[in-house]
Design a protein around this motif. Structure first.
Motif, mmCIF file in Angstrom:
data_model
loop_
_atom_site.group_PDB
_atom_site.id
_atom_site.type_symbol
_atom_site.label_atom_id
_atom_site.label_comp_id
_atom_site.label_asym_id
_atom_site.label_seq_id
_atom_site.Cartn_x
_atom_site.Cartn_y
_atom_site.Cartn_z
ATOM 1 N N PHE A 162 3.109 35.007 -29.590
ATOM 2 C CA PHE A 162 2.078 35.633 -28.778
ATOM 3 C C PHE A 162 2.546 37.022 -28.315
ATOM 4 O O PHE A 162 3.734 37.249 -28.092
ATOM 5 N N THR A 163 1.581 37.920 -28.151
ATOM 6 C CA THR A 163 1.868 39.268 -27.653
ATOM 7 C C THR A 163 2.172 39.223 -26.157
ATOM 8 O O THR A 163 1.510 38.512 -25.395
ATOM 9 N N VAL A 164 3.168 39.999 -25.761
ATOM 10 C CA VAL A 164 3.573 40.073 -24.355
ATOM 11 C C VAL A 164 3.531 41.527 -23.901
ATOM 12 O O VAL A 164 3.976 42.430 -24.624
ATOM 13 N N THR A 165 2.987 41.769 -22.710
ATOM 14 C CA THR A 165 3.115 43.066 -22.052
ATOM 15 C C THR A 165 3.756 42.846 -20.692
ATOM 16 O O THR A 165 3.665 41.764 -20.118
ATOM 17 N N THR A 182 6.044 41.952 -13.778
ATOM 18 C CA THR A 182 4.906 41.099 -14.092
ATOM 19 C C THR A 182 4.771 41.033 -15.606
ATOM 20 O O THR A 182 4.579 42.068 -16.265
ATOM 21 N N LEU A 183 4.927 39.840 -16.151
ATOM 22 C CA LEU A 183 4.796 39.617 -17.586
ATOM 23 C C LEU A 183 3.456 38.962 -17.865
ATOM 24 O O LEU A 183 3.035 38.071 -17.127
ATOM 25 N N VAL A 184 2.806 39.391 -18.920
ATOM 26 C CA VAL A 184 1.536 38.798 -19.342
ATOM 27 C C VAL A 184 1.682 38.330 -20.781
ATOM 28 O O VAL A 184 1.989 39.137 -21.669
ATOM 29 N N ILE A 185 1.487 37.036 -21.011
ATOM 30 C CA ILE A 185 1.432 36.500 -22.364
ATOM 31 C C ILE A 185 -0.039 36.351 -22.713
ATOM 32 O O ILE A 185 -0.782 35.642 -22.024
ATOM 33 N N HIS A 186 -0.463 37.031 -23.756
ATOM 34 C CA HIS A 186 -1.886 37.140 -24.071
ATOM 35 C C HIS A 186 -2.358 36.018 -24.991
ATOM 36 O O HIS A 186 -1.635 35.602 -25.911
ATOM 37 N N LEU A 225 -5.562 30.111 -22.311
ATOM 38 C CA LEU A 225 -6.082 31.106 -21.375
ATOM 39 C C LEU A 225 -6.123 32.471 -22.072
ATOM 40 O O LEU A 225 -5.322 32.726 -22.976
ATOM 41 N N PRO A 226 -7.017 33.379 -21.647
ATOM 42 C CA PRO A 226 -6.972 34.741 -22.185
ATOM 43 C C PRO A 226 -5.627 35.418 -21.913
ATOM 44 O O PRO A 226 -5.147 36.216 -22.722
ATOM 45 N N GLU A 227 -5.042 35.097 -20.779
ATOM 46 C CA GLU A 227 -3.709 35.598 -20.459
ATOM 47 C C GLU A 227 -3.091 34.721 -19.381
ATOM 48 O O GLU A 227 -3.792 34.147 -18.558
ATOM 49 N N GLN A 228 -1.766 34.612 -19.406
ATOM 50 C CA GLN A 228 -1.041 33.922 -18.341
ATOM 51 C C GLN A 228 -0.027 34.896 -17.772
ATOM 52 O O GLN A 228 0.771 35.486 -18.517
ATOM 53 N N THR A 273 1.098 30.954 -12.702
ATOM 54 C CA THR A 273 -0.029 30.085 -12.388
ATOM 55 C C THR A 273 -0.792 29.784 -13.665
ATOM 56 O O THR A 273 -1.106 30.698 -14.441
ATOM 57 N N TRP A 274 -1.038 28.512 -13.899
ATOM 58 C CA TRP A 274 -1.892 28.095 -15.011
ATOM 59 C C TRP A 274 -3.180 27.563 -14.409
ATOM 60 O O TRP A 274 -3.152 26.603 -13.640
#
Length: 235
Positions: A57-60, A72-76, A81-84, A104-105
């Motif tokens: 998965f892409t991470v920003t 703050t990491l976002v796994i897209h 989910l659209p992002e976590q 948070t999920w």
């Protein structure tokens, strides 16, 4: 070492390049591999290979401008989910790379940890289930917080209450610990130190990894600063 210094970050020495690299990553015990690189300024990009889903998965990521060890990491498009989002704190002391914090999920909070060198201990035998009871918190742990290595032992007192002791190799005396399990989320717990007024404003809030029951991770607030921690079960 002064007692309060144990909970004071050295975040002014943290630069974006400190976050770069490959990590063993675990959220609520689910394992994978995280890779990060700087894209521009305080922004990062990378990928996450989830072992459970066998997908990448892409991470920003964005590093906080004021709290330089917070990211703050976002796994897209991940975990249905659209992002976590994951809010973590890079350890500021020592040479290793560890990030610990919370996520948070949907509406439920969980802990996570990312090790540049290391991984989680084995799951507790017979405990691979989402159900959590107060006794699941009890035991002996190696506690890693902001680069410090300590030992913490927890016992179940009654109801949602826990008691324990904290030992740091640079302190002559052990510190008493009290914990209270979250009334809404049974895998969450808040801890405080008792018996020493200098630590009256130090609070720990973390989440037991619900399935393997082998770690607790979260945040430590001390005065106006926040750092990450993870407790790795030894027994």
């Amino acid at each position: 070492m002064d007692l309060k210094d144990i909970f004071v970050p050295s975040d002014r020495s943290v630069r974006p390049a400190r976050f770069v690299g490959e990590y063993f990553f675990a959220h609520d015990g689910w394992p994978g591999v995280l890779r990060l690189q700087v894209s521009a300024g305080r922004n990062l990009r990378g990928e996450y290979r989830d072992h459970r889903l066998d997908q990448t998965f892409t991470v920003t990521g964005q590093i906080d401008l004021e709290v330089r060890h917070r990211i703050t990491l976002v796994i897209h498009d991940f975990n249905w989910l659209p992002e976590q989002r994951f809010t973590g704190y890079l350890f500021t002391h020592g040479d290793g790379r560890t990030i610990a914090g919370t996520t948070t999920w949907e509406t439920e909070p969980f802990g996570f940890v990312a090790f540049g060198d290391g991984e989680l201990p084995p799951a507790v035998p017979g405990q691979v289930t989402n159900q959590v009871t107060p006794t699941d918190f009890t035991g002996s742990y190696t506690m890693l917080h902001d680069g410090h290595v300590a030992e913490i032992n927890l016992e179940h007192a009654e109801g949602r209450l826990l008691t324990g002791v904290y030992r740091h190799p640079d302190l002559d005396d052990e510190l008493a610990v009290e914990g209270e399990i979250d009334a809404d989320f049974g895998h969450g717990c808040a801890f405080r130190f008792t018996g020493d007024a200098r630590l009256s404003d130090v609070r720990l809030h973390g989440y037991l990894f619900t399935r393997p029951k082998n770690a607790i991770s979260g945040e430590i607030v001390s005065g106006g600063t926040t750092t990450g921690f993870v407790m790795l079960r030894r027994s």
